[in-house]
Design a protein around this motif. Sequence first.
Motif, mmCIF file in Angstrom:
data_model
loop_
_atom_site.group_PDB
_atom_site.id
_atom_site.type_symbol
_atom_site.label_atom_id
_atom_site.label_comp_id
_atom_site.label_asym_id
_atom_site.label_seq_id
_atom_site.Cartn_x
_atom_site.Cartn_y
_atom_site.Cartn_z
ATOM 1 N N LEU A 171 43.516 35.481 43.758
ATOM 2 C CA LEU A 171 43.669 35.874 45.159
ATOM 3 C C LEU A 171 44.335 37.236 45.295
ATOM 4 C CD1 LEU A 171 44.655 32.385 46.585
ATOM 5 C CD2 LEU A 171 42.506 33.602 46.963
ATOM 6 N N SER A 172 45.286 37.517 44.408
ATOM 7 C CA SER A 172 45.928 38.844 44.419
ATOM 8 C C SER A 172 44.915 39.943 44.111
ATOM 9 C CB SER A 172 47.068 38.890 43.391
ATOM 10 O OG SER A 172 48.104 38.011 43.732
ATOM 11 N N LYS A 173 44.008 39.653 43.198
ATOM 12 C CA LYS A 173 42.970 40.624 42.838
ATOM 13 C C LYS A 173 42.056 40.894 44.027
ATOM 14 C CE LYS A 173 39.441 41.394 39.274
ATOM 15 N NZ LYS A 173 38.818 40.809 38.047
ATOM 16 N N LEU A 174 41.659 39.841 44.724
ATOM 17 C CA LEU A 174 40.810 40.004 45.908
ATOM 18 C C LEU A 174 41.516 40.839 46.971
ATOM 19 C CD1 LEU A 174 39.338 36.393 46.199
ATOM 20 C CD2 LEU A 174 38.112 38.463 45.502
ATOM 21 N N TYR A 175 42.794 40.550 47.204
ATOM 22 C CA TYR A 175 43.591 41.298 48.178
ATOM 23 C C TYR A 175 43.651 42.778 47.808
ATOM 24 C CZ TYR A 175 47.890 43.187 50.240
ATOM 25 O OH TYR A 175 48.813 43.986 50.870
ATOM 26 N N GLU A 176 43.981 43.054 46.551
ATOM 27 C CA GLU A 176 44.159 44.441 46.104
ATOM 28 C C GLU A 176 42.843 45.214 46.152
ATOM 29 O OE1 GLU A 176 46.739 46.705 42.621
ATOM 30 O OE2 GLU A 176 46.172 44.602 42.379
ATOM 31 N N CYS A 177 41.752 44.557 45.769
ATOM 32 C CA CYS A 177 40.447 45.225 45.810
ATOM 33 C C CYS A 177 40.039 45.542 47.245
ATOM 34 C CB CYS A 177 39.388 44.357 45.141
ATOM 35 S SG CYS A 177 39.563 44.212 43.350
ATOM 36 N N TYR A 178 40.275 44.608 48.166
ATOM 37 C CA TYR A 178 39.874 44.828 49.559
ATOM 38 C C TYR A 178 40.691 45.947 50.199
ATOM 39 C CZ TYR A 178 39.281 44.287 54.555
ATOM 40 O OH TYR A 178 39.037 44.541 55.880
ATOM 41 N N PHE A 179 42.014 45.818 50.172
ATOM 42 C CA PHE A 179 42.833 46.825 50.847
ATOM 43 C C PHE A 179 42.820 48.153 50.097
ATOM 44 C CE2 PHE A 179 44.579 43.055 52.946
ATOM 45 C CZ PHE A 179 44.606 43.496 54.257
#
Length: 465
Positions: free
Chosen positions: A190-198
């Motif tokens: 989930l942290s990876k998804l957050y970082e990639c999106y923002f």
Amino acid sequence: MIALLIYALLLCALGLGLVALSTYSALGFTKYDGPPAGSTEGTVSVHVLVLGDIGRSPRMTYHALSIAKHGGKVNLIGYLETSPHPDVAGNPNITISPLPTPPRKPQSVPFILFAPWKVLCQVYHLTHLLARGLPPAQWILVQNPPSIPTLAVASLVCHLRNSKLIIDWHNYGWTILAGTRGRRHPLVTLSKLYECYFGRLGHLHLTVTHAMARQLRSPPYSIAQPMLAVHDRPAAIFQPITSPSARKETLARVLPEPERALIPHLLDGTMRLVVSSTSWTPDEDFSLLLDALVQYATPTTPSTTSADRTPILAVITGKGPQRDLYARRIAALTAAGRLPNVRVATAFLPFADYAGLLACADLGVCLHRSSSGVDLPMKVVDMFGAGLPVAAYSRYESFAELVREGDNGTGFETAEELAGVLVRLLGAGGKAELDRLKEGAVREGRRRWDEEWDSKLGMVLGLVS
């Protein structure tokens, strides 16, 4: 299940904070309406943000100093836990805007409850400062990591206040988390998804290596906006010391008091000074150096004894959570007689004294293990600026962008290999090789931060033509 619940609470906290930011800002914030970002007209204004200690964030400090040097106005935002760079204090173009110290978790409070509360506090303080406490700026320059909640708050503030967002990628937050949780952990995913999106919401991206820039262009990041590889380079404060009298004077100032009696031996070469800088965290395995020193001091071959080894003073600088743990281990090894002819000291030095210590050393050791494989340790850059050759952990992709084997340093992957490096370079037979590596370090250090920054970011910001 618990991990997913924790992350759900974190996302709720972040979401509530961002909703509050939008509402709070809509009640009376001002937008930037000056010359467009990148224009050479008017005064360039930049909010430089690091969600960490300003005094231990050299790259962001150097960004602020470079902007100010060319007449730009800077608000340097972060925690004030240690003294900032001496050139920041009193600079008329730099204003330090400190963030309140984040709350510390009481032992009685479960992490599942504390983590969302901490994020909410950080969202509130960042929101208050960026959306209301400071005037709008042309640019907001943000260090990543940490990415939560910095990337989300900064991107929304830029949208609301008509500022442009620059993300300075030092590493990836999710790979650091993976180092403690494992890459398959739900929090990491989930942290990876957050970082990639923002991460895709930045208007301009800076990276510390070309390898990192290549990764960010590819999935899962898929960043399409402009990107610059701005390599870390030493600041002017890091300079070689060639005068014996200057070296003696510096050692008398920077060495811990108990070690100053060793200065004559360091000056005449009968003892070697090894320096390593560490954050005392799990991503820098200090036991690697300690095990190497034990192997160096207690050779196993019958024909070699500890008396045949050149004595070493190893000074380990920095502060962090594992410092006391290793200090006890060092004391135990010394008391057990496992470090004959080796003295290990720890210190946390002001910026200028740290630069002086590097310039007086014979060899620098870097234990940095890249969680992403594509970042580089700034401590090696500082060592080169001081003319100090480096032995560095080498098992990551971007290593060769900084350390060139046999030219300005050497690599190792195990304690045995590091012990071999110490034997080879610090003994009487290693003087020629060590001198050659020192010449390479001095050459590498000649390209300074100002030259690197002016030719890249300075031109984009409209500060350098």
